[in-house]
Motif scaffolding. Structure first.
Motif, PDB file in Angstrom:
ATOM      1  N   ALA A  81       2.154  -2.755  -7.925  1.00 15.85           N
ATOM      2  CA  ALA A  81       2.013  -1.569  -7.077  1.00 15.85           C
ATOM      3  C   ALA A  81       2.917  -0.423  -7.564  1.00 15.85           C
ATOM      4  O   ALA A  81       2.830   0.687  -7.066  1.00 15.85           O
ATOM      5  CB  ALA A  81       2.353  -1.908  -5.628  1.00 15.85           C
TER       6      ALA A  81
ATOM      7  N   ARG B 240       0.844  -1.209   0.000  1.00 16.23           N
ATOM      8  CA  ARG B 240       0.000   0.000   0.000  1.00 16.23           C
ATOM      9  C   ARG B 240       0.874   1.251   0.000  1.00 16.23           C
ATOM     10  O   ARG B 240       0.612   2.221  -0.718  1.00 16.23           O
ATOM     11  CB  ARG B 240      -0.856  -0.004   1.272  1.00 16.23           C
ATOM     12  CG  ARG B 240      -2.325   0.126   1.023  1.00 16.23           C
ATOM     13  CD  ARG B 240      -3.050   0.231   2.354  1.00 16.23           C
ATOM     14  NE  ARG B 240      -3.634   1.551   2.538  1.00 16.23           N
ATOM     15  CZ  ARG B 240      -4.097   2.007   3.702  1.00 16.23           C
ATOM     16  NH1 ARG B 240      -4.014   1.248   4.777  1.00 16.23           N
ATOM     17  NH2 ARG B 240      -4.618   3.199   3.780  1.00 16.23           N
TER      18      ARG B 240
ATOM     19  N   HIS C 213       2.460   1.833  -3.373  1.00 15.42           N
ATOM     20  CA  HIS C 213       1.480   2.421  -4.289  1.00 15.42           C
ATOM     21  C   HIS C 213       1.368   3.931  -4.042  1.00 15.42           C
ATOM     22  O   HIS C 213       1.363   4.739  -4.981  1.00 15.42           O
ATOM     23  CB  HIS C 213       0.129   1.731  -4.088  1.00 15.42           C
ATOM     24  CG  HIS C 213      -0.899   2.168  -5.070  1.00 15.42           C
ATOM     25  ND1 HIS C 213      -2.047   2.841  -4.711  1.00 15.42           N
ATOM     26  CD2 HIS C 213      -0.949   2.064  -6.420  1.00 15.42           C
ATOM     27  CE1 HIS C 213      -2.750   3.131  -5.792  1.00 15.42           C
ATOM     28  NE2 HIS C 213      -2.111   2.657  -6.843  1.00 15.42           N
TER      29      HIS C 213
ATOM     30  N   THR D  57       4.603   5.628  -5.277  1.00 16.94           N
ATOM     31  CA  THR D  57       4.633   5.669  -6.745  1.00 16.94           C
ATOM     32  C   THR D  57       3.765   6.818  -7.258  1.00 16.94           C
ATOM     33  O   THR D  57       4.162   7.562  -8.154  1.00 16.94           O
ATOM     34  CB  THR D  57       4.126   4.326  -7.320  1.00 16.94           C
ATOM     35  OG1 THR D  57       4.929   3.281  -6.775  1.00 16.94           O
ATOM     36  CG2 THR D  57       4.229   4.287  -8.842  1.00 16.94           C
ATOM     37  N   ASN D  58       2.583   6.951  -6.657  1.00 15.70           N
ATOM     38  CA  ASN D  58       1.664   8.033  -7.087  1.00 15.70           C
ATOM     39  C   ASN D  58       2.190   9.415  -6.750  1.00 15.70           C
ATOM     40  O   ASN D  58       1.700  10.411  -7.285  1.00 15.70           O
ATOM     41  CB  ASN D  58       0.289   7.853  -6.432  1.00 15.70           C
ATOM     42  CG  ASN D  58      -0.468   6.717  -7.081  1.00 15.70           C
ATOM     43  OD1 ASN D  58      -0.142   6.307  -8.187  1.00 15.70           O
ATOM     44  ND2 ASN D  58      -1.462   6.182  -6.381  1.00 15.70           N
TER      45      ASN D  58
END
Ligand code: G3P
Length: 220
Positions: free
Chosen positions: A126, A97, A100, A103-104
């Motif tokens: 992810a 999580r 993710h 990365t965003n």
């Protein structure tokens, strides 16, 4: 194939970097503890010192938190130390999580403690920048660690993931060579493994003979 050194020891990092073959550094809490580094300020200063030695290489700095909120908070602080910091996150549900989220938000990550192709696939989905499969620790329990590198490589070649394979827990030169044959993007290993790659007795014998014969040429 890129070479990362798996240590938090500044002298070892300098030694391999000075050879011109170093592309980055991986650390983990055990390696930092081995150097006797304690306290947030000292730990952050140590990461900065590593970044200053390997100016253009990726430096993995591992979060200590195991919960999502804590990992995000720590990871964002680590990423602020230097643009070359890659936040190392363990392969757990909270870790995935967090990857993710990172990365965003444009923070690069290294998903560590990968022991199966399934885990590597999850980390790639992810958006992890790197996955770190631990070859030597699988070998330690009578499981072929290099077979895992091959499997992950086969899977990644089927798709267009940006995730790179960072083969970790490498213990000897043959681990490095097999990873190169398979096509792992990066290997990380202690300094000794890289220094062992230089060695060949025929090089030593050949150089000895050239030096002896060179003296007969009387260049002066
Ligand atoms: O990068 C992971 C590595 O530090 C683990 O190596 O030798 O402790 O299994 P090892």
């Amino acid at each position: 194939m890129r070479f990362f050194i798996d240590t938090a020891n500044l002298n070892e990092i300098r030694e391999i970097n000075n050879l011109g073959i170093l592309d980055g550094v991986t650390t983990n809490p055990s390696l930092m503890a081995k150097e006797g580094i304690t306290g947030k300020n000292n730990i952050f200063a140590h990461y900065k010192a590593i970044c200053q030695i390997v100016e253009e290489g990726d430096i993995s700095a591992e979060v200590l938190a195991t919960d999502y909120v804590g990992m995000v908070r720590e990871g964002e602080e680590l990423a602020d130390i230097d643009e070359n910091i890659v936040v190392k996150v363990p392969m757990t549900k909270d870790g995935i999580r967090a990857i993710h989220h990172f990365t965003n938000n444009g923070i690069r990550t290294n998903c560590t403690l990968i022991f199966s192709a399934a885990q590597a696939l999850i980390a790639a989905k992810a958006g992890a920048s790197y996955v770190s499969p631990f070859v030597g620790r699988l070998d330690d329990i009578s499981t072929d660690g290099l077979d895992l590198i091959q499997k992950i490589n086969d899977i990644f070649l089927n798709y267009d993931y940006d995730t790179e394979i960072l083969a970790a827990s490498l213990r000897h030169p043959m681990h490095v060579l097999r990873c190169a044959e398979i096509g792992a993007h990066v290997v990380t290993a202690p300094a000794k493994v890289f220094l062992d790659l230089f060695n060949h007795p025929l090089t030593d014998a050949g150089l000895k003979k050239f030096i002896e014969d060179g003296q007969k040429l009387n260049l002066r």
